[in-house]
Write a protein that holds these residues in place. Structure first.
Motif, PDB file in Angstrom:
ATOM      1  N   LEU A  81       4.757  -6.283  -9.285  1.00 42.95           N
ATOM      2  CA  LEU A  81       4.223  -6.704  -8.012  1.00 42.95           C
ATOM      3  C   LEU A  81       4.259  -5.159  -6.849  1.00 42.95           C
ATOM      4  O   LEU A  81       3.236  -5.212  -6.213  1.00 42.95           O
ATOM      5  CB  LEU A  81       4.773  -7.773  -7.292  1.00 42.95           C
ATOM      6  N   GLU A  82       5.550  -4.879  -6.786  1.00 48.27           N
ATOM      7  CA  GLU A  82       5.607  -3.692  -5.831  1.00 48.27           C
ATOM      8  C   GLU A  82       4.826  -2.636  -6.184  1.00 48.27           C
ATOM      9  O   GLU A  82       3.927  -1.850  -5.384  1.00 48.27           O
ATOM     10  CB  GLU A  82       7.044  -3.342  -6.011  1.00 48.27           C
ATOM     11  N   TRP A  83       4.578  -2.126  -7.514  1.00 45.71           N
ATOM     12  CA  TRP A  83       3.688  -0.907  -7.886  1.00 45.71           C
ATOM     13  C   TRP A  83       2.050  -1.311  -7.353  1.00 45.71           C
ATOM     14  O   TRP A  83       1.365  -0.709  -7.047  1.00 45.71           O
ATOM     15  CB  TRP A  83       3.855  -0.576  -9.278  1.00 45.71           C
ATOM     16  N   TRP A  84       1.836  -2.747  -7.796  1.00 42.95           N
ATOM     17  CA  TRP A  84       0.486  -3.142  -7.505  1.00 42.95           C
ATOM     18  C   TRP A  84       0.098  -3.108  -6.094  1.00 42.95           C
ATOM     19  O   TRP A  84      -0.786  -2.597  -5.372  1.00 42.95           O
ATOM     20  CB  TRP A  84       0.249  -4.570  -7.949  1.00 42.95           C
ATOM     21  N   LEU A  85       1.188  -3.520  -5.123  1.00 41.66           N
ATOM     22  CA  LEU A  85       1.141  -3.582  -3.726  1.00 41.66           C
ATOM     23  C   LEU A  85       0.959  -1.948  -3.221  1.00 41.66           C
ATOM     24  O   LEU A  85       0.151  -1.820  -2.223  1.00 41.66           O
ATOM     25  CB  LEU A  85       2.069  -4.182  -3.158  1.00 41.66           C
ATOM     26  N   THR A  86       1.747  -1.314  -3.684  1.00 46.28           N
ATOM     27  CA  THR A  86       1.812   0.284  -3.237  1.00 46.28           C
ATOM     28  C   THR A  86       0.473   0.834  -3.519  1.00 46.28           C
ATOM     29  O   THR A  86       0.079   1.492  -2.905  1.00 46.28           O
ATOM     30  CB  THR A  86       2.875   1.132  -3.794  1.00 46.28           C
ATOM     31  N   GLY A  87       0.008   0.642  -4.865  1.00 45.07           N
ATOM     32  CA  GLY A  87      -1.249   1.335  -5.221  1.00 45.07           C
ATOM     33  C   GLY A  87      -2.446   0.944  -4.497  1.00 45.07           C
ATOM     34  O   GLY A  87      -3.229   1.567  -4.041  1.00 45.07           O
ATOM     35  N   VAL A  88      -2.568  -0.534  -4.175  1.00 41.80           N
ATOM     36  CA  VAL A  88      -3.759  -0.971  -3.607  1.00 41.80           C
ATOM     37  C   VAL A  88      -3.506  -0.707  -2.047  1.00 41.80           C
ATOM     38  O   VAL A  88      -4.745  -0.368  -1.511  1.00 41.80           O
ATOM     39  CB  VAL A  88      -3.771  -2.610  -3.585  1.00 41.80           C
ATOM     40  N   THR A  89      -2.472  -0.601  -1.385  1.00 40.54           N
ATOM     41  CA  THR A  89      -2.305  -0.075  -0.111  1.00 40.54           C
ATOM     42  C   THR A  89      -2.680   1.346   0.007  1.00 40.54           C
ATOM     43  O   THR A  89      -3.155   1.905   0.946  1.00 40.54           O
ATOM     44  CB  THR A  89      -0.902  -0.373   0.397  1.00 40.54           C
ATOM     45  N   ALA A  90      -2.276   2.225  -0.908  1.00 35.35           N
ATOM     46  CA  ALA A  90      -2.572   3.735  -0.847  1.00 35.35           C
ATOM     47  C   ALA A  90      -3.878   3.949  -0.965  1.00 35.35           C
ATOM     48  O   ALA A  90      -4.635   4.652  -0.167  1.00 35.35           O
ATOM     49  CB  ALA A  90      -1.848   4.296  -2.075  1.00 35.35           C
ATOM     50  N   ALA A  91      -4.692   3.258  -1.858  1.00 38.47           N
ATOM     51  CA  ALA A  91      -6.197   3.277  -2.210  1.00 38.47           C
ATOM     52  C   ALA A  91      -6.854   2.796  -0.845  1.00 38.47           C
ATOM     53  O   ALA A  91      -7.858   3.632  -0.397  1.00 38.47           O
ATOM     54  CB  ALA A  91      -6.707   2.487  -3.248  1.00 38.47           C
ATOM     55  N   GLY A  92      -6.415   1.614  -0.202  1.00 39.64           N
ATOM     56  CA  GLY A  92      -7.093   1.278   1.062  1.00 39.64           C
ATOM     57  C   GLY A  92      -6.835   2.335   2.234  1.00 39.64           C
ATOM     58  O   GLY A  92      -7.910   2.472   2.846  1.00 39.64           O
ATOM     59  N   VAL A  93      -5.760   2.889   2.448  1.00 34.03           N
ATOM     60  CA  VAL A  93      -5.598   3.811   3.453  1.00 34.03           C
ATOM     61  C   VAL A  93      -6.331   5.040   3.227  1.00 34.03           C
ATOM     62  O   VAL A  93      -6.972   5.666   4.211  1.00 34.03           O
ATOM     63  CB  VAL A  93      -4.167   4.070   3.483  1.00 34.03           C
ATOM     64  N   ALA A  94      -6.439   5.496   1.887  1.00 35.46           N
ATOM     65  CA  ALA A  94      -7.362   6.727   1.443  1.00 35.46           C
ATOM     66  C   ALA A  94      -8.754   6.460   1.745  1.00 35.46           C
ATOM     67  O   ALA A  94      -9.472   7.439   2.334  1.00 35.46           O
ATOM     68  CB  ALA A  94      -6.977   7.206   0.028  1.00 35.46           C
ATOM     69  N   ALA A  95      -9.276   5.320   1.549  1.00 36.55           N
ATOM     70  CA  ALA A  95     -10.616   4.824   1.700  1.00 36.55           C
ATOM     71  C   ALA A  95     -10.940   4.847   3.256  1.00 36.55           C
ATOM     72  O   ALA A  95     -12.102   5.278   3.510  1.00 36.55           O
ATOM     73  CB  ALA A  95     -10.986   3.563   1.072  1.00 36.55           C
TER      74      ALA A  95
END
Length: 276
Positions: A81-95
Motif C-alpha cells: 500500500l505504501e508503494w502504491w500511495l507513493t507512486g500515485v502521489t508522485a505521478a499526480g504531483v508531476a502531472a
C-alpha cells in the motif's frame, strides 16, 4: 450510515456544483490561455484526489463500522500500500508541475518584436512610460523622482527626452501586438494585474520586474493592484484600453514627451508659489 451518505453527498454535490457553477474564469483577452489550461489540469487532478479520499473515508466507515462479534485487526505496516500511495502521489504531483514548467518558460521568454512599456506603481495610483520616436526607453531611477519628474527618468539620458509620460491610470495598447511591461515601484510592494490578461507580477521597490503578453481582443480592461499596499489599496485601479493599430497611433500623438512634461511642470511652479 448517515456519515457514509453525508460523505458521498459531499462528493456528488461538489462535482455538480463545479460543473454547473456560473462562477468560472473571466473570459481571456490575451495569449495566456496556457495558464487557464494549467489551472484546469491542476483543478481536475486535485478534484479527483479530493473525491477519492472522501469516498475512501466513506468506504472505511461502512466496512469497518462496529458490529457484534467483529474484532479489530492490528496491521501497522503495509509495504504494498505504501508503494502504491507513493507512486500515485508522485505521478499526480508531476502531472501538476510539468505543464507549469512549459508555461513558465513561455512566460519569461519575451518575443523580440515586443514593445517595451514601463508601468510605475506608487501609493495609490498607476503611471506609464512609453518609448518615443527613437523607439528606446531612457534609463530611470528613484533618485531622479521629483515634482517635475514623477517617474524618475534620467534627465541626462538622450534616449529619455522623447519618452511619453502617461498619468491618470489609463493606458492604450494595440491589439495583436506583443508588449513587455517593465514594472517599477517607488514605495511598497504592488502587483500589476489585469484579470482578462491572466499575467501578473509583483512590483518590488529597488527592482525592475517584468511580464509580457499579447492582447487578443479590443476593449476596456480594469487594472488591479493584487498586493496589499496600504489603506487605499482597494482604490488603486486603472484601465488598459486595447484598440486597433490606427487608433493607437492617434492616441500616441496626443501624449506628452518627458521633455514637454518637465517643461510644463517648471512653468507651473512660479504660478503655484505666487498663489501660496
Amino acid at each position: 450510515m448517515l456519515i457514509v451518505v453525508a460523505l458521498v453527498l459531499i462528493v456528488l454535490g461538489s462535482i455538480v456544483f463545479h460543473l454547473l457553477s456560473p462562477w468560472w474564469w473571466t473570459p481571456i483577452a490575451s495569449n495566456w490561455d496556457y495558464i487557464d489550461d494549467t489551472l484546469v489540469i491542476t483543478f481536475w487532478i486535485t478534484g479527483a484526489v479530493f473525491a477519492a479520499i472522501v469516498l475512501f473515508m466513506a468506504y472505511c466507515v461502512l466496512k469497518f463500522r462496529h458490529r457484534p462479534g467483529h474484532k479489530a485487526e492490528f496491521d501497522p505496516e503495509n509495504k504494498r500500500l505504501e508503494w502504491w500511495l507513493t507512486g500515485v502521489t508522485a505521478a499526480g504531483v508531476a502531472a501538476m508541475l510539468v505543464p507549469g514548467l512549459f508555461v513558465w518558460k513561455q512566460f519569461v521568454t519575451v518575443p523580440e518584436e515586443a514593445t517595451e512599456l514601463e508601468v510605475f506603481g506608487q501609493q495609490w495610483s498607476w503611471a506609464y512610460r512609453l518609448p518615443g520616436a527613437d523607439g528606446v526607453l531612457g534609463t530611470a531611477d528613484a533618485e531622479w523622482v521629483n515634482g517635475e519628474n514623477p517617474l524618475g527618468v534620467n534627465p541626462h539620458d538622450r534616449f529619455g527626452k522623447d519618452d511619453l509620460i502617461v498619468e491618470g491610470g489609463e493606458i492604450y495598447l494595440p491589439v495583436d501586438q506583443p508588449v513587455k511591461l517593465l514594472l517599477r515601484s517607488i514605495d511598497v510592494l504592488h502587483n500589476f494585474y489585469v484579470p482578462e490578461f491572466r499575467a501578473k507580477m509583483d512590483m518590488v521597490p529597488g527592482m525592475v520586474t517584468y511580464i509580457w503578453f499579447t492582447p487578443t481582443r479590443t476593449g476596456n480592461f480594469e487594472v488591479l493592484c493584487a498586493e496589499y499596499c496600504g489603506t487605499a489599496h482597494p482604490f488603486m485601479r486603472g484601465y488598459v484600453t486595447v484598440v486597433e493599430a490606427e487608433e493607437y497611433q492617434e492616441w500616441l500623438q496626443e501624449q506628452l514627451t518627458f521633455e514637454e512634461y518637465a517643461s510644463n511642470a517648471r512653468a507651473a511652479q512660479p504660478v503655484q508659489l505666487a498663489e501660496n
